[in-house]
Motif scaffolding. Structure first.
Motif, PDB file in Angstrom:
ATOM      1  N   ILE A  31       0.838  -1.204   0.000  1.00  0.00           N
ATOM      2  CA  ILE A  31       0.000   0.000   0.000  1.00  0.00           C
ATOM      3  C   ILE A  31       0.871   1.250   0.000  1.00  0.00           C
ATOM      4  CG2 ILE A  31      -1.613   1.356   1.403  1.00  0.00           C
ATOM      5  CD1 ILE A  31      -2.798  -1.352   2.324  1.00  0.00           C
ATOM      6  N   MET A  32       1.920   1.245   0.821  1.00  0.00           N
ATOM      7  CA  MET A  32       2.787   2.421   0.917  1.00  0.00           C
ATOM      8  C   MET A  32       3.568   2.666  -0.370  1.00  0.00           C
ATOM      9  SD  MET A  32       4.167   2.230   4.816  1.00  0.00           S
ATOM     10  CE  MET A  32       3.062   2.594   6.187  1.00  0.00           C
ATOM     11  N   ILE A  33       3.898   1.591  -1.078  1.00  0.00           N
ATOM     12  CA  ILE A  33       4.586   1.750  -2.357  1.00  0.00           C
ATOM     13  C   ILE A  33       3.708   2.533  -3.329  1.00  0.00           C
ATOM     14  CG2 ILE A  33       5.388   0.487  -4.404  1.00  0.00           C
ATOM     15  CD1 ILE A  33       6.442  -1.678  -2.489  1.00  0.00           C
ATOM     16  N   THR A  34       2.389   2.292  -3.269  1.00  0.00           N
ATOM     17  CA  THR A  34       1.488   3.013  -4.179  1.00  0.00           C
ATOM     18  C   THR A  34       1.415   4.497  -3.857  1.00  0.00           C
ATOM     19  OG1 THR A  34      -0.506   2.635  -2.822  1.00  0.00           O
ATOM     20  CG2 THR A  34       0.062   0.937  -4.424  1.00  0.00           C
ATOM     21  N   ARG A  88       9.150  -0.828   3.392  1.00  0.00           N
ATOM     22  CA  ARG A  88       9.365  -1.986   4.265  1.00  0.00           C
ATOM     23  C   ARG A  88       9.811  -1.548   5.661  1.00  0.00           C
ATOM     24  NH1 ARG A  88      13.106  -6.553   2.247  1.00  0.00           N
ATOM     25  NH2 ARG A  88      12.088  -7.612   3.999  1.00  0.00           N
ATOM     26  N   VAL A  89      10.708  -0.583   5.716  1.00  0.00           N
ATOM     27  CA  VAL A  89      11.183  -0.088   7.014  1.00  0.00           C
ATOM     28  C   VAL A  89      10.031   0.535   7.793  1.00  0.00           C
ATOM     29  CG1 VAL A  89      12.622   1.659   8.138  1.00  0.00           C
ATOM     30  CG2 VAL A  89      13.576   0.226   6.326  1.00  0.00           C
ATOM     31  N   LEU A  90       9.226   1.355   7.125  1.00  0.00           N
ATOM     32  CA  LEU A  90       8.110   2.014   7.800  1.00  0.00           C
ATOM     33  C   LEU A  90       7.082   0.990   8.286  1.00  0.00           C
ATOM     34  CD1 LEU A  90       7.147   4.818   8.586  1.00  0.00           C
ATOM     35  CD2 LEU A  90       5.917   4.945   6.416  1.00  0.00           C
ATOM     36  N   ALA A  91       6.780  -0.009   7.449  1.00  0.00           N
ATOM     37  CA  ALA A  91       5.821  -1.040   7.841  1.00  0.00           C
ATOM     38  C   ALA A  91       6.340  -1.838   9.034  1.00  0.00           C
ATOM     39  CB  ALA A  91       5.558  -1.971   6.663  1.00  0.00           C
ATOM     40  N   CYS A  92       7.632  -2.137   9.033  1.00  0.00           N
ATOM     41  CA  CYS A  92       8.234  -2.878  10.147  1.00  0.00           C
ATOM     42  C   CYS A  92       8.105  -2.102  11.452  1.00  0.00           C
ATOM     43  CB  CYS A  92       9.698  -3.162   9.819  1.00  0.00           C
ATOM     44  SG  CYS A  92      10.527  -4.260  10.994  1.00  0.00           S
ATOM     45  N   LEU A  93       8.346  -0.802  11.399  1.00  0.00           N
ATOM     46  CA  LEU A  93       8.215   0.031  12.596  1.00  0.00           C
ATOM     47  C   LEU A  93       6.767   0.097  13.070  1.00  0.00           C
ATOM     48  CD1 LEU A  93      10.650   2.940  11.710  1.00  0.00           C
ATOM     49  CD2 LEU A  93      10.792   1.501  13.743  1.00  0.00           C
TER      50      LEU A  93
END
Length: 232
Positions: free
Chosen positions: A92-95, A104-109
């Motif tokens: 979603i964030m890639i879009t 990926r880093v933001l989702a992991c956090l």
């Protein structure tokens, strides 16, 4: 069929759809699958630019073999849920324009209970190089989507995601709109309002000025409501 595993032929259709520029929803409708299935499939197999049907099929077989070798218990199930959520949130964030590693880093956090990790933690969790994590962190700090804290016990920086992260990022984006509006106004004045380019810049300036102020106003309204809390 919905609920069953994707076949190799379906993965070929996904790859073909991505090549043609189709959205996840369009691909899902063609395959009669939920959009979340397509989003998760693409995210965990290279993303929209790197998805290949053969590699995705092989990776699925490998995951299935590992799953059969791993005893089924609550912790394993919980980890799988978190991994699936990370993959979906990353897609979603890639879009929204983030690079894959930054997303990926933001989702992991976001999906870490503590809401904070060191660069070493991120490197281990994502299984990527320290340089990749460092670049992603720099991008996120520039957009004010994370903040840095010093851990005095470990003498390392920790990167924190909190309730105000999107508020700060939203305001940073609003400020960028304001800067663009000011540039457009100055450009219109330099070119003259009677020229086509000058008139175009004037309209752009008015638009981004309006949007920037509206974003700031909306953010402040959210902040006030958030500070009052539920029922405030």
């Amino acid at each position: 069929m919905p609920g069953s595993r994707l076949t190799h032929q379906e993965r070929r259709q996904i790859a073909e759809g991505l090549t043609r520029g189709h959205s996840y929803t369009e691909i899902a409708e063609r395959l009669q699958r939920p959009p979340s299935t397509i989003t998760r499939e693409v995210a965990r197999n290279g993303g929209p630019d790197g998805y290949q049907a053969g590699q995705a099929q092989q990776a699925t077989r490998e995951r299935a073999r590992r799953s059969r070798r791993t005893p089924a218990h609550a912790d394993a199930s919980g980890h799988e849920v978190v991994r699936d959520l990370e993959e979906q949130l990353t897609a979603i964030m890639i879009t929204t324009g983030l690079t894959r590693m930054t997303a990926r880093v933001l989702a992991c956090l976001y999906l870490t209970d503590s809401g904070s990790l060191t660069a070493a933690d991120l490197t281990r969790s994502l299984r990527v190089s320290p340089a990749s994590v460092s670049k992603a962190i720099g991008d996120l700090e520039q957009q004010e989507l994370i903040r840095r804290e010093r851990d005095p016990r470990r003498r390392r920086d920790r990167y924190v995601i909190d309730a105000d992260a999107w508020f700060r990022g939203w305001l940073a984006s609003a400020r960028q709109n304001t800067v663009l509006a000011e540039f457009a106004r100055q450009g219109a004045a330099a070119l003259g309002a009677t020229s086509h380019a000058g008139a175009r810049l004037r309209d752009i300036g008015e638009f981004f000025d309006h949007v920037g102020h509206a974003m700031i106003q909306a953010a402040e309204q959210w902040r006030q409501a958030h500070e009052r809390g539920p029922g405030g």
